[in-house]
Design a protein around this motif. Structure first.
Motif, PDB file in Angstrom:
ATOM      1  N   GLN A 159     -17.993 -16.909  48.251  1.00 32.02           N
ATOM      2  CA  GLN A 159     -17.959 -16.671  49.704  1.00 32.02           C
ATOM      3  C   GLN A 159     -16.645 -16.060  50.185  1.00 32.02           C
ATOM      4  O   GLN A 159     -16.276 -16.210  51.348  1.00 32.02           O
ATOM      5  CB  GLN A 159     -18.205 -17.962  50.489  1.00 32.02           C
ATOM      6  CG  GLN A 159     -19.588 -18.517  50.404  1.00 32.02           C
ATOM      7  CD  GLN A 159     -19.765 -19.677  51.354  1.00 32.02           C
ATOM      8  OE1 GLN A 159     -18.879 -20.511  51.530  1.00 32.02           O
ATOM      9  NE2 GLN A 159     -20.915 -19.742  51.993  1.00 32.02           N
ATOM     10  N   GLU A 205     -17.041 -13.776  53.296  1.00 32.94           N
ATOM     11  CA  GLU A 205     -17.303 -14.521  54.517  1.00 32.94           C
ATOM     12  C   GLU A 205     -16.064 -15.280  54.975  1.00 32.94           C
ATOM     13  O   GLU A 205     -15.750 -15.330  56.160  1.00 32.94           O
ATOM     14  CB  GLU A 205     -18.478 -15.478  54.305  1.00 32.94           C
ATOM     15  CG  GLU A 205     -19.813 -14.787  54.120  1.00 32.94           C
ATOM     16  CD  GLU A 205     -20.077 -14.306  52.690  1.00 32.94           C
ATOM     17  OE1 GLU A 205     -19.210 -14.507  51.795  1.00 32.94           O
ATOM     18  OE2 GLU A 205     -21.153 -13.711  52.457  1.00 32.94           O
ATOM     19  N   GLU A 226     -26.729  -9.540  57.736  1.00 34.00           N
ATOM     20  CA  GLU A 226     -28.023  -9.000  57.301  1.00 34.00           C
ATOM     21  C   GLU A 226     -29.232  -9.654  57.975  1.00 34.00           C
ATOM     22  O   GLU A 226     -30.192  -8.985  58.297  1.00 34.00           O
ATOM     23  CB  GLU A 226     -28.184  -9.138  55.779  1.00 34.00           C
ATOM     24  CG  GLU A 226     -27.202  -8.336  54.975  1.00 34.00           C
ATOM     25  CD  GLU A 226     -27.551  -6.858  54.863  1.00 34.00           C
ATOM     26  OE1 GLU A 226     -28.600  -6.424  55.396  1.00 34.00           O
ATOM     27  OE2 GLU A 226     -26.760  -6.134  54.257  1.00 34.00           O
ATOM     28  N   ASP A 227     -29.180 -10.992  58.156  1.00 30.48           N
ATOM     29  CA  ASP A 227     -30.381 -11.700  58.605  1.00 30.48           C
ATOM     30  C   ASP A 227     -30.026 -13.056  59.228  1.00 30.48           C
ATOM     31  O   ASP A 227     -28.850 -13.431  59.285  1.00 30.48           O
ATOM     32  CB  ASP A 227     -31.357 -11.895  57.438  1.00 30.48           C
ATOM     33  CG  ASP A 227     -30.703 -12.556  56.221  1.00 30.48           C
ATOM     34  OD1 ASP A 227     -29.765 -13.362  56.395  1.00 30.48           O
ATOM     35  OD2 ASP A 227     -31.129 -12.258  55.087  1.00 30.48           O
ATOM     36  N   GLN A 228     -31.043 -13.762  59.665  1.00 36.49           N
ATOM     37  CA  GLN A 228     -30.873 -15.064  60.319  1.00 36.49           C
ATOM     38  C   GLN A 228     -30.165 -16.057  59.403  1.00 36.49           C
ATOM     39  O   GLN A 228     -29.296 -16.806  59.846  1.00 36.49           O
ATOM     40  CB  GLN A 228     -32.236 -15.623  60.753  1.00 36.49           C
ATOM     41  CG  GLN A 228     -32.183 -17.018  61.351  1.00 36.49           C
ATOM     42  CD  GLN A 228     -31.423 -17.088  62.660  1.00 36.49           C
ATOM     43  OE1 GLN A 228     -31.480 -16.174  63.463  1.00 36.49           O
ATOM     44  NE2 GLN A 228     -30.699 -18.172  62.884  1.00 36.49           N
ATOM     45  N   GLU A 229     -30.512 -16.068  58.126  1.00 30.00           N
ATOM     46  CA  GLU A 229     -29.898 -17.003  57.180  1.00 30.00           C
ATOM     47  C   GLU A 229     -28.386 -16.771  57.077  1.00 30.00           C
ATOM     48  O   GLU A 229     -27.594 -17.712  57.143  1.00 30.00           O
ATOM     49  CB  GLU A 229     -30.549 -16.856  55.800  1.00 30.00           C
ATOM     50  CG  GLU A 229     -29.994 -17.821  54.776  1.00 30.00           C
ATOM     51  CD  GLU A 229     -30.632 -17.651  53.407  1.00 30.00           C
ATOM     52  OE1 GLU A 229     -30.047 -18.171  52.439  1.00 30.00           O
ATOM     53  OE2 GLU A 229     -31.690 -17.010  53.288  1.00 30.00           O
ATOM     54  N   GLN A 230     -27.975 -15.517  56.935  1.00 33.09           N
ATOM     55  CA  GLN A 230     -26.549 -15.213  56.851  1.00 33.09           C
ATOM     56  C   GLN A 230     -25.860 -15.503  58.184  1.00 33.09           C
ATOM     57  O   GLN A 230     -24.712 -15.955  58.203  1.00 33.09           O
ATOM     58  CB  GLN A 230     -26.317 -13.765  56.408  1.00 33.09           C
ATOM     59  CG  GLN A 230     -24.860 -13.490  56.072  1.00 33.09           C
ATOM     60  CD  GLN A 230     -24.606 -12.057  55.642  1.00 33.09           C
ATOM     61  OE1 GLN A 230     -25.381 -11.149  55.930  1.00 33.09           O
ATOM     62  NE2 GLN A 230     -23.502 -11.856  54.947  1.00 33.09           N
ATOM     63  N   GLN A 240     -26.612 -17.893  60.272  1.00 31.86           N
ATOM     64  CA  GLN A 240     -26.417 -19.342  60.331  1.00 31.86           C
ATOM     65  C   GLN A 240     -25.271 -19.782  59.424  1.00 31.86           C
ATOM     66  O   GLN A 240     -24.464 -20.627  59.791  1.00 31.86           O
ATOM     67  CB  GLN A 240     -27.707 -20.071  59.950  1.00 31.86           C
ATOM     68  CG  GLN A 240     -27.665 -21.545  60.256  1.00 31.86           C
ATOM     69  CD  GLN A 240     -27.422 -21.816  61.733  1.00 31.86           C
ATOM     70  OE1 GLN A 240     -28.167 -21.362  62.591  1.00 31.86           O
ATOM     71  NE2 GLN A 240     -26.374 -22.567  62.050  1.00 31.86           N
ATOM     72  N   LYS A 241     -25.160 -19.165  58.240  1.00 28.28           N
ATOM     73  CA  LYS A 241     -24.056 -19.492  57.330  1.00 28.28           C
ATOM     74  C   LYS A 241     -22.707 -19.145  57.957  1.00 28.28           C
ATOM     75  O   LYS A 241     -21.751 -19.917  57.868  1.00 28.28           O
ATOM     76  CB  LYS A 241     -24.223 -18.756  56.001  1.00 28.28           C
ATOM     77  CG  LYS A 241     -25.279 -19.345  55.111  1.00 28.28           C
ATOM     78  CD  LYS A 241     -25.387 -18.561  53.817  1.00 28.28           C
ATOM     79  CE  LYS A 241     -26.520 -19.092  52.966  1.00 28.28           C
ATOM     80  NZ  LYS A 241     -26.694 -18.310  51.735  1.00 28.28           N
ATOM     81  N   ASP A 252     -21.850 -21.668  60.694  1.00 24.85           N
ATOM     82  CA  ASP A 252     -21.330 -22.910  60.115  1.00 24.85           C
ATOM     83  C   ASP A 252     -19.917 -22.718  59.573  1.00 24.85           C
ATOM     84  O   ASP A 252     -19.042 -23.559  59.772  1.00 24.85           O
ATOM     85  CB  ASP A 252     -22.248 -23.399  58.991  1.00 24.85           C
ATOM     86  CG  ASP A 252     -23.623 -23.811  59.487  1.00 24.85           C
ATOM     87  OD1 ASP A 252     -23.786 -24.055  60.711  1.00 24.85           O
ATOM     88  OD2 ASP A 252     -24.550 -23.880  58.658  1.00 24.85           O
ATOM     89  N   TYR A 310     -27.591  -9.793  64.020  1.00 27.85           N
ATOM     90  CA  TYR A 310     -28.247  -8.931  63.041  1.00 27.85           C
ATOM     91  C   TYR A 310     -29.360  -8.180  63.752  1.00 27.85           C
ATOM     92  O   TYR A 310     -29.877  -8.622  64.773  1.00 27.85           O
ATOM     93  CB  TYR A 310     -28.809  -9.753  61.862  1.00 27.85           C
ATOM     94  CG  TYR A 310     -29.814 -10.789  62.277  1.00 27.85           C
ATOM     95  CD1 TYR A 310     -31.173 -10.514  62.250  1.00 27.85           C
ATOM     96  CD2 TYR A 310     -29.406 -12.028  62.745  1.00 27.85           C
ATOM     97  CE1 TYR A 310     -32.095 -11.460  62.666  1.00 27.85           C
ATOM     98  CE2 TYR A 310     -30.313 -12.981  63.159  1.00 27.85           C
ATOM     99  CZ  TYR A 310     -31.656 -12.693  63.116  1.00 27.85           C
ATOM    100  OH  TYR A 310     -32.571 -13.622  63.532  1.00 27.85           O
TER     101      TYR A 310
END
Length: 143
Positions: free
Chosen positions: A15, A18, A40-44, A46-47, A50, A80
């Motif tokens: 990471q 990030e 890129e997307d919702q998952e990234q 959220q990461k 956090d 994104y």
């Protein structure tokens, strides 16, 4: 035209892109800038959300995900698939491609780590920005 800074990271830590994006965001925020982090997307997203709370003990970077109620009042947005509605000072791009709206920002930060796929995509983004007439600067960092 935008000024684009490429940060070349020599570390192979997990990471690292990030985490460096968080450090860069914190520095720009403390200087009074508004920052948009393109992922890129919702998952990234959220990461990153956090990680901005936990990347360094004692740090505080007020941020929100784009298209949330808090987004209009927050100096740091994570998004994104689109561009922020408000004017921002710095775009931190964590995507494989150049965002189509990059020219709406006076500054762009590209973070390249040691992952071969990321390095290859970063070279292509460098050419794309150069072809658009952007002012480019490269910074090699041993972190």
């Amino acid at each position: 035209m935008a000024k684009v800074d490429f940060y070349l990271l020599t570390s192979r830590q997990p990471q690292i892109r990030e985490r460096f994006a968080c450090k860069l965001t914190e520095k720009a925020y403390r200087l009074g800038h508004r920052i948009y982090i393109q992922v890129e997307d919702q998952e990234q997203a959220q990461k990153m959300d956090d990680l901005l709370w936990t990347f360094r003990q004692g740090s505080f970077v007020p941020h929100a995900l784009m298209n949330t109620e808090e987004a209009s009042e927050t100096p740091v947005l994570i998004g994104y698939g689109g561009e922020p509605e408000s004017e921002m000072d710095l775009l931190i791009n964590l995507c494989a491609e150049v965002p189509r709206f990059f020219s709406h920002f006076p500054r762009v930060a590209e973070i390249i780590d040691q992952d071969e796929n990321n390095r290859h995509a970063g070279r292509q983004r460098y050419r794309d920005y150069r072809d658009q007439g952007c002012s480019l600067e490269t910074h090699e960092l041993s972190i």
